[in-house]
Design a protein around this motif. Structure first.
Motif, PDB file in Angstrom:
ATOM      1  N   TYR A 123     -10.898  56.359   6.885  1.00 50.06           N
ATOM      2  CA  TYR A 123     -11.771  55.290   6.397  1.00 50.06           C
ATOM      3  C   TYR A 123     -10.960  54.170   5.759  1.00 50.06           C
ATOM      4  O   TYR A 123      -9.767  54.314   5.495  1.00 50.06           O
ATOM      5  CB  TYR A 123     -12.802  55.846   5.414  1.00 50.06           C
ATOM      6  CG  TYR A 123     -13.870  56.668   6.098  1.00 50.06           C
ATOM      7  CD1 TYR A 123     -14.725  56.099   7.039  1.00 50.06           C
ATOM      8  CD2 TYR A 123     -14.006  58.018   5.827  1.00 50.06           C
ATOM      9  CE1 TYR A 123     -15.685  56.854   7.678  1.00 50.06           C
ATOM     10  CE2 TYR A 123     -14.979  58.780   6.462  1.00 50.06           C
ATOM     11  CZ  TYR A 123     -15.815  58.190   7.388  1.00 50.06           C
ATOM     12  OH  TYR A 123     -16.765  58.937   8.025  1.00 50.06           O
ATOM     13  N   GLU A 143     -16.792  51.758   4.618  1.00 48.21           N
ATOM     14  CA  GLU A 143     -17.803  52.477   5.387  1.00 48.21           C
ATOM     15  C   GLU A 143     -18.880  53.116   4.508  1.00 48.21           C
ATOM     16  O   GLU A 143     -19.932  53.506   5.008  1.00 48.21           O
ATOM     17  CB  GLU A 143     -17.149  53.549   6.263  1.00 48.21           C
ATOM     18  CG  GLU A 143     -16.267  53.001   7.364  1.00 48.21           C
ATOM     19  CD  GLU A 143     -14.832  52.723   6.927  1.00 48.21           C
ATOM     20  OE1 GLU A 143     -13.993  52.480   7.805  1.00 48.21           O
ATOM     21  OE2 GLU A 143     -14.536  52.753   5.718  1.00 48.21           O
ATOM     22  N   PRO A 159     -20.765  58.129   9.045  1.00 45.44           N
ATOM     23  CA  PRO A 159     -20.285  56.846   9.569  1.00 45.44           C
ATOM     24  C   PRO A 159     -18.946  56.984  10.298  1.00 45.44           C
ATOM     25  O   PRO A 159     -18.073  57.738   9.864  1.00 45.44           O
ATOM     26  CB  PRO A 159     -20.117  55.983   8.316  1.00 45.44           C
ATOM     27  CG  PRO A 159     -20.974  56.615   7.288  1.00 45.44           C
ATOM     28  CD  PRO A 159     -20.993  58.080   7.605  1.00 45.44           C
ATOM     29  N   GLU A 160     -18.816  56.261  11.387  1.00 42.69           N
ATOM     30  CA  GLU A 160     -17.557  56.245  12.127  1.00 42.69           C
ATOM     31  C   GLU A 160     -16.565  55.362  11.378  1.00 42.69           C
ATOM     32  O   GLU A 160     -16.903  54.262  10.948  1.00 42.69           O
ATOM     33  CB  GLU A 160     -17.781  55.685  13.534  1.00 42.69           C
ATOM     34  CG  GLU A 160     -16.544  55.631  14.381  1.00 42.69           C
ATOM     35  CD  GLU A 160     -16.780  55.037  15.764  1.00 42.69           C
ATOM     36  OE1 GLU A 160     -15.778  54.862  16.477  1.00 42.69           O
ATOM     37  OE2 GLU A 160     -17.927  54.737  16.108  1.00 42.69           O
ATOM     38  N   PRO A 161     -15.334  55.821  11.209  1.00 36.80           N
ATOM     39  CA  PRO A 161     -14.330  54.973  10.547  1.00 36.80           C
ATOM     40  C   PRO A 161     -14.075  53.699  11.356  1.00 36.80           C
ATOM     41  O   PRO A 161     -14.000  53.745  12.593  1.00 36.80           O
ATOM     42  CB  PRO A 161     -13.075  55.846  10.524  1.00 36.80           C
ATOM     43  CG  PRO A 161     -13.569  57.242  10.666  1.00 36.80           C
ATOM     44  CD  PRO A 161     -14.804  57.146  11.517  1.00 36.80           C
ATOM     45  N   LEU A 162     -13.952  52.577  10.673  1.00 34.67           N
ATOM     46  CA  LEU A 162     -13.657  51.325  11.365  1.00 34.67           C
ATOM     47  C   LEU A 162     -12.353  51.418  12.146  1.00 34.67           C
ATOM     48  O   LEU A 162     -12.211  50.794  13.196  1.00 34.67           O
ATOM     49  CB  LEU A 162     -13.565  50.170  10.368  1.00 34.67           C
ATOM     50  CG  LEU A 162     -14.884  49.678   9.786  1.00 34.67           C
ATOM     51  CD1 LEU A 162     -14.638  48.638   8.709  1.00 34.67           C
ATOM     52  CD2 LEU A 162     -15.772  49.100  10.877  1.00 34.67           C
ATOM     53  N   LYS A 191     -13.073  52.714  15.667  1.00 33.09           N
ATOM     54  CA  LYS A 191     -14.061  52.014  16.493  1.00 33.09           C
ATOM     55  C   LYS A 191     -13.371  51.103  17.498  1.00 33.09           C
ATOM     56  O   LYS A 191     -12.303  50.543  17.227  1.00 33.09           O
ATOM     57  CB  LYS A 191     -14.970  51.136  15.624  1.00 33.09           C
ATOM     58  CG  LYS A 191     -16.138  51.845  15.043  1.00 33.09           C
ATOM     59  CD  LYS A 191     -17.075  50.844  14.382  1.00 33.09           C
ATOM     60  CE  LYS A 191     -18.312  51.544  13.896  1.00 33.09           C
ATOM     61  NZ  LYS A 191     -19.261  50.612  13.302  1.00 33.09           N
TER      62      LYS A 191
END
Length: 109
Positions: free
Chosen positions: A8, A27, A64-67, A70
């Motif tokens: 994250y 996130e 949440p998907e880590p930026l 992505k």
């Protein structure tokens, strides 16, 4: 799943209001950790996020998907007033570049 907590996006900043350093995670915008030192603020927010990620996973919640993992296409749409669109189009034409290239250059500054 807690191992993903290291992926994250973390930030530590000074909070004048609290007179302490605050650890944040992009996130998880509702989470923060106050501490006397920046190192302690980072350690605290990372531990808190790991705990929240574990709790969410155990409860079957969407984590949440880590930026950082992505995929970004490089495309997004921005709506502007017609007058701004016209001004940018004229500026691009005068510079002999596409409107896209002009907007990209302005956003990169």
């Amino acid at each position: 799943m807690a191992e993903n907590a290291d992926k994250y996006t973390y930030r530590v900043t000074w909070s004048e209001e609290d007179a302490e350093h605050v650890g944040l995670c992009v996130e998880f915008p509702s989470l923060s950790w106050l501490a006397a030192s920046p190192e302690a603020a980072l350690k605290g927010i990372r531990k808190l996020v790991a705990e929240v990620v574990c709790d969410m996973a155990e409860n079957g919640e969407q984590v949440p998907e880590p930026l950082s993992t992505k995929h970004f296409s490089g495309k997004f749409m921005v709506r502007v007033p017609p007058e701004v669109h016209r001004q940018l189009a004229m500026e691009a034409a005068e510079a002999h570049v596409s409107l896209n290239r002009l907007a990209s250059a302005k956003l990169s500054q």
